[in-house]
Design an enzyme around this catalytic site. Structure first.
Site, mmCIF file in Angstrom:
data_model
loop_
_atom_site.group_PDB
_atom_site.id
_atom_site.type_symbol
_atom_site.label_atom_id
_atom_site.label_comp_id
_atom_site.label_asym_id
_atom_site.label_seq_id
_atom_site.Cartn_x
_atom_site.Cartn_y
_atom_site.Cartn_z
ATOM 1 N N GLY A 41 -11.072 14.031 38.922
ATOM 2 C CA GLY A 41 -11.227 14.653 40.227
ATOM 3 C C GLY A 41 -12.519 14.196 40.863
ATOM 4 N N CYS A 42 -13.213 15.079 41.521
ATOM 5 C CA CYS A 42 -14.481 14.762 42.183
ATOM 6 C C CYS A 42 -15.440 14.086 41.216
ATOM 7 C CB CYS A 42 -15.109 16.034 42.727
ATOM 8 S SG CYS A 42 -16.802 15.841 43.298
#
Length: 206
Positions: A41-42
């Site tokens: 993800g991020c």
């Protein structure tokens, strides 16, 4: 021959202006240097999580798996380049192993979510393990199979295991974002619900 690399120690130094900084560089033999690439993800969060792992000496936020050369963050975030936000990790193989990094990776992600990670939705945020050798591939597949066999999750594990392609470093302002902008990072991570979801999934393991 020695490779001069920045140490990402679990303890960070405090600079004169109050900004947290990573500790000073040291040298390790190149034969002891391992490389791993994970997408969770991020990349701000993945970088932060792996900086806490013993033996990790460098993390770089960037993009991998796409079809556009030298992509920018603005291009990748739209989801049209095929890239995934990921982190390239350098580690000291005398301190940790690729298998240990895999074990550290799983509790930092939602492995059953196909559409991204946490509040970040889209293929550019999906979780993945990018292997750089047949040995890494075998270890990654065995680790995923063990997680599936554990019965912890009712849904299938969505995290992909993919061959590593060209990794492109993200812009400088993304590197060490959690150290450069601690308040904004903390607000983002909390507002995204990342740690709440990890607590639901993994309990005290995350």
């Amino acid at each position: 021959m020695l490779a001069i690399i920045a140490v990402l120690a679990t303890a960070c130094q405090q600079s004169g202006n109050g900004t947290l900084q990573k500790s000073i560089a040291r040298s390790i033999p190149e034969e002891n240097l391992g490389i791993a690439i994970f997408a969770g993800g991020c990349f701000w969060c993945t970088e932060s999580d792996f900086d806490k792992v013993p033996g990790v000496i460098s993390t770089t936020s960037g993009f991998i798996g796409g079809t556009v050369a030298n992509p920018t963050y603005k291009q990748v975030v739209v989801g049209n380049t095929g890239h995934i936000e990921a982190v390239r990790i350098e580690y000291d193989m005398t301190i940790t192993t690729y298998a240990a990094l895999l074990e550290a990776f799983w509790p930092t992600i939602d492995p059953v979510f196909k559409g991204g990670q946490f509040c970040d939705i889209g293929p550019q945020y999906r979780s993945a393990i990018f292997y750089l050798s047949p040995e890494q591939q075998a270890l990654a597949e065995a680790s995923k199979a063990a997680l599936e066999a554990s019965g912890r999750f009712e849904q299938p594990i969505a995290t992909e295991i993919l061959p590593a392609t060209q990794f492109y470093s993200a812009e400088e302002y993304h590197q060490d974002y959690y150290l450069k902008n601690p308040l904004r990072y903390t607000f983002y991570r909390s507002n995204c619900g990342r740690d709440d979801r990890l607590q639901q999934l993994w309990g005290d393991e995350h």
